[in-house]
Design a protein around this motif. Structure first.
Motif, PDB file in Angstrom:
ATOM      1  N   ASP A 160       0.809  -1.217   0.000  1.00 37.28           N
ATOM      2  CA  ASP A 160       0.000   0.000   0.000  1.00 37.28           C
ATOM      3  C   ASP A 160       0.844   1.270   0.000  1.00 37.28           C
ATOM      4  OD1 ASP A 160      -2.250  -1.661   0.160  1.00 37.28           O
ATOM      5  OD2 ASP A 160      -2.227  -1.629   2.356  1.00 37.28           O
ATOM      6  N   LEU A 161       2.135   1.150   0.278  1.00 36.80           N
ATOM      7  CA  LEU A 161       2.968   2.353   0.368  1.00 36.80           C
ATOM      8  C   LEU A 161       3.073   3.057  -0.977  1.00 36.80           C
ATOM      9  CD1 LEU A 161       5.810   1.010   2.702  1.00 36.80           C
ATOM     10  CD2 LEU A 161       4.017   2.661   3.306  1.00 36.80           C
ATOM     11  N   LEU A 162       3.317   2.309  -2.059  1.00 42.68           N
ATOM     12  CA  LEU A 162       3.476   2.950  -3.369  1.00 42.68           C
ATOM     13  C   LEU A 162       2.226   3.723  -3.789  1.00 42.68           C
ATOM     14  CD1 LEU A 162       5.246   1.579  -6.515  1.00 42.68           C
ATOM     15  CD2 LEU A 162       2.960   2.532  -6.713  1.00 42.68           C
ATOM     16  N   PRO A 163       1.041   3.125  -3.801  1.00 43.66           N
ATOM     17  CA  PRO A 163      -0.132   3.915  -4.206  1.00 43.66           C
ATOM     18  C   PRO A 163      -0.468   5.039  -3.238  1.00 43.66           C
ATOM     19  CG  PRO A 163      -0.787   1.720  -3.485  1.00 43.66           C
ATOM     20  CD  PRO A 163       0.696   1.702  -3.597  1.00 43.66           C
ATOM     21  N   THR A 164      -0.181   4.849  -1.955  1.00 41.33           N
ATOM     22  CA  THR A 164      -0.428   5.921  -0.985  1.00 41.33           C
ATOM     23  C   THR A 164       0.474   7.116  -1.264  1.00 41.33           C
ATOM     24  OG1 THR A 164      -1.092   4.324   0.711  1.00 41.33           O
ATOM     25  CG2 THR A 164      -0.422   6.507   1.473  1.00 41.33           C
ATOM     26  N   ILE A 165       1.754   6.851  -1.477  1.00 37.35           N
ATOM     27  CA  ILE A 165       2.699   7.918  -1.810  1.00 37.35           C
ATOM     28  C   ILE A 165       2.341   8.544  -3.152  1.00 37.35           C
ATOM     29  CG2 ILE A 165       5.116   8.360  -2.414  1.00 37.35           C
ATOM     30  CD1 ILE A 165       5.836   6.180  -0.293  1.00 37.35           C
ATOM     31  N   GLY A 166       1.939   7.708  -4.116  1.00 41.62           N
ATOM     32  CA  GLY A 166       1.541   8.238  -5.414  1.00 41.62           C
ATOM     33  C   GLY A 166       0.397   9.228  -5.302  1.00 41.62           C
ATOM     34  N   GLU A 167      -0.623   8.890  -4.532  1.00 47.34           N
ATOM     35  CA  GLU A 167      -1.748   9.809  -4.376  1.00 47.34           C
ATOM     36  C   GLU A 167      -1.320  11.092  -3.672  1.00 47.34           C
ATOM     37  OE1 GLU A 167      -6.334  10.085  -2.660  1.00 47.34           O
ATOM     38  OE2 GLU A 167      -5.196   8.225  -2.404  1.00 47.34           O
ATOM     39  N   ALA A 168      -0.454  10.976  -2.662  1.00 45.91           N
ATOM     40  CA  ALA A 168       0.020  12.172  -1.966  1.00 45.91           C
ATOM     41  C   ALA A 168       0.779  13.101  -2.904  1.00 45.91           C
ATOM     42  CB  ALA A 168       0.909  11.765  -0.792  1.00 45.91           C
ATOM     43  N   ALA A 169       1.469  12.511  -3.898  1.00 44.88           N
ATOM     44  CA  ALA A 169       2.248  13.299  -4.858  1.00 44.88           C
ATOM     45  C   ALA A 169       1.456  13.623  -6.122  1.00 44.88           C
ATOM     46  CB  ALA A 169       3.519  12.541  -5.225  1.00 44.88           C
ATOM     47  N   ASN A 170       0.153  13.371  -6.106  1.00 46.80           N
ATOM     48  CA  ASN A 170      -0.718  13.633  -7.252  1.00 46.80           C
ATOM     49  C   ASN A 170      -0.300  12.823  -8.482  1.00 46.80           C
ATOM     50  OD1 ASN A 170      -2.317  15.608  -5.854  1.00 46.80           O
ATOM     51  ND2 ASN A 170      -0.639  17.062  -6.144  1.00 46.80           N
ATOM     52  N   ILE A 171       0.071  11.570  -8.246  1.00 46.61           N
ATOM     53  CA  ILE A 171       0.463  10.668  -9.323  1.00 46.61           C
ATOM     54  C   ILE A 171      -0.460   9.456  -9.289  1.00 46.61           C
ATOM     55  CG2 ILE A 171       2.306   9.237 -10.278  1.00 46.61           C
ATOM     56  CD1 ILE A 171       4.266  10.931  -8.595  1.00 46.61           C
ATOM     57  N   LYS A 172      -0.962   9.072 -10.443  1.00 42.48           N
ATOM     58  CA  LYS A 172      -1.725   7.834 -10.542  1.00 42.48           C
ATOM     59  C   LYS A 172      -0.799   6.761 -11.087  1.00 42.48           C
ATOM     60  CE  LYS A 172      -5.877   5.681 -12.419  1.00 42.48           C
ATOM     61  NZ  LYS A 172      -7.084   5.856 -13.272  1.00 42.48           N
ATOM     62  N   PRO A 173      -0.424   5.773 -10.269  1.00 43.92           N
ATOM     63  CA  PRO A 173       0.516   4.742 -10.738  1.00 43.92           C
ATOM     64  C   PRO A 173      -0.065   3.944 -11.900  1.00 43.92           C
ATOM     65  CG  PRO A 173       0.258   4.675  -8.344  1.00 43.92           C
ATOM     66  CD  PRO A 173      -0.825   5.561  -8.877  1.00 43.92           C
ATOM     67  N   GLU A 174       0.574   4.002 -13.039  1.00 40.88           N
ATOM     68  CA  GLU A 174       0.147   3.242 -14.206  1.00 40.88           C
ATOM     69  C   GLU A 174       0.939   1.936 -14.243  1.00 40.88           C
ATOM     70  OE1 GLU A 174       0.474   5.745 -17.598  1.00 40.88           O
ATOM     71  OE2 GLU A 174      -0.796   7.312 -16.756  1.00 40.88           O
ATOM     72  N   ILE A 175       0.624   1.075 -13.302  1.00 34.91           N
ATOM     73  CA  ILE A 175       1.351  -0.180 -13.121  1.00 34.91           C
ATOM     74  C   ILE A 175       0.371  -1.335 -13.211  1.00 34.91           C
ATOM     75  CG2 ILE A 175       2.762  -1.539 -11.523  1.00 34.91           C
ATOM     76  CD1 ILE A 175       3.794   1.071 -10.346  1.00 34.91           C
ATOM     77  N   ASP A 176       0.677  -2.280 -14.055  1.00 39.34           N
ATOM     78  CA  ASP A 176      -0.194  -3.444 -14.207  1.00 39.34           C
ATOM     79  C   ASP A 176      -0.172  -4.302 -12.938  1.00 39.34           C
ATOM     80  OD1 ASP A 176      -0.727  -2.673 -16.812  1.00 39.34           O
ATOM     81  OD2 ASP A 176       0.892  -3.898 -17.659  1.00 39.34           O
ATOM     82  N   ASP A 177      -1.328  -4.852 -12.600  1.00 41.07           N
ATOM     83  CA  ASP A 177      -1.443  -5.819 -11.495  1.00 41.07           C
ATOM     84  C   ASP A 177      -0.932  -5.257 -10.170  1.00 41.07           C
ATOM     85  OD1 ASP A 177      -2.412  -7.749 -13.306  1.00 41.07           O
ATOM     86  OD2 ASP A 177      -0.359  -8.269 -13.885  1.00 41.07           O
ATOM     87  N   LEU A 178      -1.212  -4.000  -9.917  1.00 42.54           N
ATOM     88  CA  LEU A 178      -0.827  -3.398  -8.635  1.00 42.54           C
ATOM     89  C   LEU A 178      -1.639  -4.040  -7.522  1.00 42.54           C
ATOM     90  CD1 LEU A 178       1.023  -1.023  -7.623  1.00 42.54           C
ATOM     91  CD2 LEU A 178      -1.038   0.383  -7.638  1.00 42.54           C
ATOM     92  N   ASP A 179      -0.962  -4.506  -6.483  1.00 37.62           N
ATOM     93  CA  ASP A 179      -1.651  -5.166  -5.373  1.00 37.62           C
ATOM     94  C   ASP A 179      -2.015  -4.202  -4.250  1.00 37.62           C
ATOM     95  OD1 ASP A 179      -1.683  -7.940  -6.253  1.00 37.62           O
ATOM     96  OD2 ASP A 179       0.492  -7.877  -6.039  1.00 37.62           O
ATOM     97  N   GLY A 180      -1.404  -3.037  -4.237  1.00 44.13           N
ATOM     98  CA  GLY A 180      -1.605  -2.100  -3.143  1.00 44.13           C
ATOM     99  C   GLY A 180      -2.837  -1.239  -3.312  1.00 44.13           C
ATOM    100  N   THR A 181      -3.270  -0.661  -2.202  1.00 49.93           N
ATOM    101  CA  THR A 181      -4.409   0.251  -2.140  1.00 49.93           C
ATOM    102  C   THR A 181      -3.965   1.535  -1.450  1.00 49.93           C
ATOM    103  OG1 THR A 181      -5.996  -1.578  -1.994  1.00 49.93           O
ATOM    104  CG2 THR A 181      -6.738   0.581  -1.202  1.00 49.93           C
ATOM    105  N   SER A 182      -4.306   2.677  -2.003  1.00 55.00           N
ATOM    106  CA  SER A 182      -3.946   3.931  -1.344  1.00 55.00           C
ATOM    107  C   SER A 182      -4.678   4.070  -0.021  1.00 55.00           C
ATOM    108  CB  SER A 182      -4.272   5.130  -2.231  1.00 55.00           C
ATOM    109  OG  SER A 182      -4.010   6.341  -1.528  1.00 55.00           O
TER     110      SER A 182
END
Length: 488
Positions: free
Chosen positions: A363-385
């Motif tokens: 969950d760290l990657l999507p959480t950090i992505g949302e905080a930085a105004n980035i939508k992770p364009e990553i296939d099969d992402l397992d994390g949740t913001s």
């Protein structure tokens, strides 16, 4: 999908940060850094700086803010009070490398077939894998990794090949970092330092900075990392560029060595002896060094707009404490995978709060992505913001969490390894199913039984079947395994 930064851009950044690494020691962390007014002077809008602090083999019960009666950690305790402390945060594995891969990719380690720690041979995180660093770098962040890596590409042979312009296993620069400082990883250096219990006291003589041998340094390896971080902070202080600092400590992983004073005498005077004495001194020393880093962030006017996470890669090893939980490192019961974690972001994350939200390293990657105004364009992402929850929102319904690791019969904590052995876990809500491969062994209601004492496997067949089906699907999923390349 986020791609690697271009080769030319990496070379330019590498040159800039190599020059930075040679700046005078006056830029290192010092108590005399001049205080500045509160606020943030980098003109990056709402995008926070990101700092990820990762301990190694630190157990749930090894910090005083998590109930330790043995070790004093005042700096980390104070930092935790500045934000939100989690009681249900999970590492991606009960051993090292899988968790590190999960942090950087937002995926369960099984997606890369990483089921055990790497042995510093040809295992590596596949090149071209989208990572937290590549995501942030493409969004304009400066990115730096300091400390333990253990994801491949840092053997002496890999460095020689890259310096010669030949193909080698990928390291931090190939995974999105502009700058790095690490130990040389691989035989014969690291095994000897661990065997002779000199990893922390002599580690400064075997370092790499951006694929070059770093000058010898007689300081403790933990202090060297903080000094390197502070040199970077000095460079980032007046810029308009947000930064990602990925600071991964080796402490308190073995070898147990005496930490510098006053941390050793503090516990020796209490009658503590042997490896437990060294272990406690190492954790206290880590605490003090993180305190130095936080003081410098505040003095350099960078703390106010920094999103900071502190956690551990897995549960405790031999001398550490799992707190109230069963198991420890190499074991998939709660003591091996439930770890301390707290998050700080002034003005965004409410201070002195405690969360019972289930959260996982993916969950760290999507959480950090949302905080930085980035939508992770990553296939099969397992994390949740989890950003809305971090900001004080309600609990977030978390999907099934999944683990798989090879069986480690040798238990790296106190007492015998809990039986029956498990190599897979599926967790949903309060229910946790453990299995030996795909053969269910235990089912626990963690809400009522966090110590995992009462096996309810035969009492809830529908829950067992639901979680087992999730495990079967997980085991059958495609795996982006590292290629079998023999780069000697």
């Amino acid at each position: 999908m986020y791609l690697q930064t271009s080769t030319n851009m990496q070379k330019i950044r590498k040159m800039n940060y190599f020059i930075l690494g040679l700046l005078p020691a006056a830029f290192a962390c010092q108590s005399g850094v001049k205080d500045k007014e509160q606020g943030n002077n980098n003109e990056t809008g709402d995008r926070p700086n990101v700092i990820l602090l990762l301990a190694d083999d630190l157990g749930y019960g090894d910090l005083s803010c998590y109930g330790s009666q043995s070790i004093q950690t005042p700096h980390l305790d104070d930092l935790a009070k500045e934000g939100m402390k989690f009681t249900h945060f999970y590492a991606a594995s009960a051993v090292c490398t899988p968790s590190r891969a999960s942090i950087l990719t937002g995926k369960f380690p099984l997606r890369f077939n990483i089921r055990q720690h790497f042995t510093d041979s040809t295992e590596h995180l596949p090149e071209g894998t989208p990572t937290l660093a590549t995501m942030l770098a493409e969004a304009g962040y400066a990115t730096a990794h300091i400390g333990k890596w253990h994801l491949g590409g840092l053997r002496p042979s890999d460095i020689r090949r890259r310096q010669a312009g030949e193909k080698a296993l990928p390291g931090p620069l190939e995974h999105g970092f502009d700058h790095y400082l690490t130990s040389i990883e691989g035989a014969p250096i690291r095994p000897r330092l661990i065997r002779e219990r000199q990893l922390y006291r002599e580690g400064g003589h075997y370092m790499l900075r951006n694929d070059e041998r770093a000058p010898d340094n007689d300081k403790h390896w933990t202090e060297i990392k903080i000094n390197e971080a502070c040199r970077l902070l000095a460079d980032w202080e007046d810029g308009n560029q947000p930064f990602f600092l990925n600071l991964w400590f080796d402490v308190p992983h073995t070898p147990y060595e005496p930490a510098p004073e006053p941390h050793l005498s503090k516990y020796k005077n209490l009658g503590v002896t042997g490896d437990q004495l060294y272990f406690r001194s190492m954790v206290s020393h880590l605490d003090a060094q993180i305190g130095r880093l936080i003081d410098t962030l505040k003095a350099r006017n960078l703390y106010q707009n920094s999103l900071i996470f502190f956690t551990s890669d897995n549960g405790p090893a031999y001398e550490g404490s799992p707190g109230p939980f069963k198991g420890g490192k190499t074991d998939l019961h709660e003591g091996g995978i439930r770890v301390p974690m707290f998050a700080i972001w002034k003005g965004h994350i409410p201070e002195n709060t405690q969360s019972f939200q289930t959260m996982h390293m993916v969950d760290l990657l999507p959480t950090i992505g949302e905080a930085a105004n980035i939508k992770p364009e990553i296939d099969d992402l397992d994390g949740t913001s989890m950003l809305s929850h971090l900001k004080g929102g309600s609990r977030i319904e978390r999907g099934v969490l999944l683990w798989q690791m090879d069986l480690y019969r040798h238990f790296q904590n106190q007492g015998p390894k809990p039986k029956p052995y498990a190599t897979s876990v599926a967790m949903k809500g309060k229910w946790k199913l453990l299995a030996d491969s795909l053969e269910p062994t235990e089912l626990f209601n963690l809400r009522q039984d966090h110590r995992e004492l009462y096996n309810q496997l035969g009492e809830h067949p529908e829950i067992k079947q639901e979680l087992l089906e999730a495990l079967k699907k997980f085991h059958a999923a495609p795996r982006n395994r590292w290629p079998e390349i023999e780069y000697k």
